[in-house]
Design an enzyme around this catalytic site. Structure first.
Site, PDB file in Angstrom:
ATOM      1  N   CYS A  77       3.869   0.343  12.257  1.00  0.00           N
ATOM      2  CA  CYS A  77       3.127  -0.485  11.103  1.00  0.00           C
ATOM      3  C   CYS A  77       3.000  -1.759  11.506  1.00  0.00           C
ATOM      4  O   CYS A  77       3.853  -2.410  12.187  1.00  0.00           O
ATOM      5  CB  CYS A  77       4.285  -0.530   9.964  1.00  0.00           C
ATOM      6  SG  CYS A  77       3.780  -1.815   8.587  1.00  0.00           S
ATOM      7  N   THR A  78       1.829  -2.464  11.267  1.00  0.00           N
ATOM      8  CA  THR A  78       1.372  -3.592  12.034  1.00  0.00           C
ATOM      9  C   THR A  78       2.415  -4.815  11.405  1.00  0.00           C
ATOM     10  O   THR A  78       2.368  -5.848  12.300  1.00  0.00           O
ATOM     11  CB  THR A  78      -0.227  -4.126  11.816  1.00  0.00           C
ATOM     12  OG1 THR A  78      -0.308  -4.026  10.392  1.00  0.00           O
ATOM     13  CG2 THR A  78      -0.904  -2.942  12.502  1.00  0.00           C
ATOM     14  N   HIS A  79       3.060  -4.422  10.513  1.00  0.00           N
ATOM     15  CA  HIS A  79       3.896  -5.529  10.035  1.00  0.00           C
ATOM     16  C   HIS A  79       5.200  -5.582  10.844  1.00  0.00           C
ATOM     17  O   HIS A  79       5.806  -6.726  11.185  1.00  0.00           O
ATOM     18  CB  HIS A  79       4.401  -5.278   8.457  1.00  0.00           C
ATOM     19  CG  HIS A  79       3.774  -5.684   7.569  1.00  0.00           C
ATOM     20  ND1 HIS A  79       2.386  -5.126   7.032  1.00  0.00           N
ATOM     21  CD2 HIS A  79       3.609  -6.684   6.493  1.00  0.00           C
ATOM     22  CE1 HIS A  79       1.962  -5.648   5.812  1.00  0.00           C
ATOM     23  NE2 HIS A  79       2.606  -6.576   5.651  1.00  0.00           N
ATOM     24  N   CYS A 105      -4.314  -2.095   9.819  1.00  0.00           N
ATOM     25  CA  CYS A 105      -3.082  -1.482   9.024  1.00  0.00           C
ATOM     26  C   CYS A 105      -3.037  -0.164   9.184  1.00  0.00           C
ATOM     27  O   CYS A 105      -4.124   0.679   9.217  1.00  0.00           O
ATOM     28  CB  CYS A 105      -3.502  -1.709   7.644  1.00  0.00           C
ATOM     29  SG  CYS A 105      -2.479  -0.930   6.251  1.00  0.00           S
ATOM     30  N   TYR A 132       0.720  -1.151   0.060  1.00  0.00           N
ATOM     31  CA  TYR A 132       0.031   0.101   0.080  1.00  0.00           C
ATOM     32  C   TYR A 132       0.893   1.145   0.024  1.00  0.00           C
ATOM     33  O   TYR A 132       0.545   2.262  -0.543  1.00  0.00           O
ATOM     34  CB  TYR A 132      -0.934  -0.045   1.328  1.00  0.00           C
ATOM     35  CG  TYR A 132      -2.411  -0.826   1.062  1.00  0.00           C
ATOM     36  CD1 TYR A 132      -2.597  -1.490  -0.096  1.00  0.00           C
ATOM     37  CD2 TYR A 132      -3.168  -0.469   2.042  1.00  0.00           C
ATOM     38  CE1 TYR A 132      -3.876  -2.184  -0.116  1.00  0.00           C
ATOM     39  CE2 TYR A 132      -4.423  -1.241   1.921  1.00  0.00           C
ATOM     40  CZ  TYR A 132      -4.659  -1.972   0.901  1.00  0.00           C
ATOM     41  OH  TYR A 132      -5.730  -2.552   0.951  1.00  0.00           O
ATOM     42  N   GLY A 133       2.331   1.173   0.617  1.00  0.00           N
ATOM     43  CA  GLY A 133       2.836   2.281   0.695  1.00  0.00           C
ATOM     44  C   GLY A 133       3.295   3.126  -0.508  1.00  0.00           C
ATOM     45  O   GLY A 133       3.756   4.284  -0.376  1.00  0.00           O
TER      46      GLY A 133
END
Length: 272
Positions: free
Chosen positions: A184-186, A73, A41-42
């Protein structure tokens, strides 16, 4: 009947939120949705992302019929929460960087924000800093690489060797920065590697806070003694979902796994 929760992210990052919800509400039925066809998405334009997020989440809500949607997200939350709440009838919970938490913990007055380049530069993030960390110096680092490395780690179990040199200079330049927000949830998927390399830093994410918020919104909903079911949906190639499926299978039995077509959301489940 167990409440049903749909958890959405562009890729595997939302699994860090799902894990916290599973721990806090083991009886809830959890449906994970990853928009791997549109990942990452970024690098997409904001207006394109908003429309995509609304389309994908609307299709999934029509398919799953959850009691609640978690937008797990940071990019999607900072862009599309208002639009989603305008078109959906279920409650929508978003995730934002835990700047308030870090600002309350620091004694040095220095905190870090590690997020995607878009998130660290958004006006939304500026407002969070102004509202909750005006007394702090916030050192921002934008990394698109960590998103990709988290995806790779979940799929292969290997941490990219470039992780250490990627962050070391930034960390060395801020010796008073002992609390870093994973915006960031990653990134919490790489927590073990981060803690091993920089044990002096407390790495802070929003997962537990989101799980508490979900629990509050579902208060009064009975949870059966059994563990809730786990399902998985994705929008792109099946091989892009294999890491997510392995992660979910470590938490319990995945009953359904299928491609979500945004134009025609009802799909027959494939074998897991």
């Amino acid at each position: 009947m167990n409440p049903s929760i749909l958890i959405f992210d562009s890729g595997v990052g939302g699994l860090s939120i799902l894990q916290e919800i599973r721990q806090r509400l083991p009886g809830a039925d959890l449906h994970y949705l990853m928009d791997n066809a549109f990942f990452p998405y970024g690098v997409k334009a904001d207006d394109v992302l908003v429309q995509r997020i609304v389309d994908v989440c609307s299709a999934a809500v029509a398919d799953v019929r959850p009691d609640l949607l978690v937008v797990a997200c940071n990019t999607a939350s900072t862009l599309a929460l208002h639009a989603l709440r305008n078109v959906l009838t279920v409650p929508v919970v978003g995730v934002v960087p835990a700047i308030k938490v870090a600002a309350g913990l620091t004694s040095s007055g220095h905190i870090g924000l590690l997020a995607t380049p878009a998130t660290v530069n958004r006006p939304y993030t500026d407002r969070l800093v102004e509202d909750f960390a005006a007394h702090c110096t916030v050192h921002r680092f934008g990394s698109a690489e960590l998103v990709l490395w988290a995806e790779t780690f979940l799929n292969t179990g290997t941490v990219d060797a470039k992780l250490t040199p990627h962050l070391q200079r930034w960390i060395d330049q801020q010796p008073q920065m002992l609390h870093v927000v994973l915006g960031c949830t990653h990134f919490p998927l790489l927590r073990d590697a981060l803690e091993q390399r920089w044990p002096q830093i407390q790495w802070i994410d929003s997962g537990a806070a989101i799980a508490r918020r979900v629990e509050t919104l579902l208060a009064g909903r009975g949870l059966e003694a059994r563990h809730g079911i786990l399902n998985c949906r994705w929008t792109g190639a099946d091989d892009g979902a294999q890491g997510a499926l392995r992660f979910l299978q470590a938490l319990g039995t995945v009953q359904q796994a299928s491609v979500l077509s945004v134009g025609n959301p009802i799909q027959q489940p494939s074998a897991v």
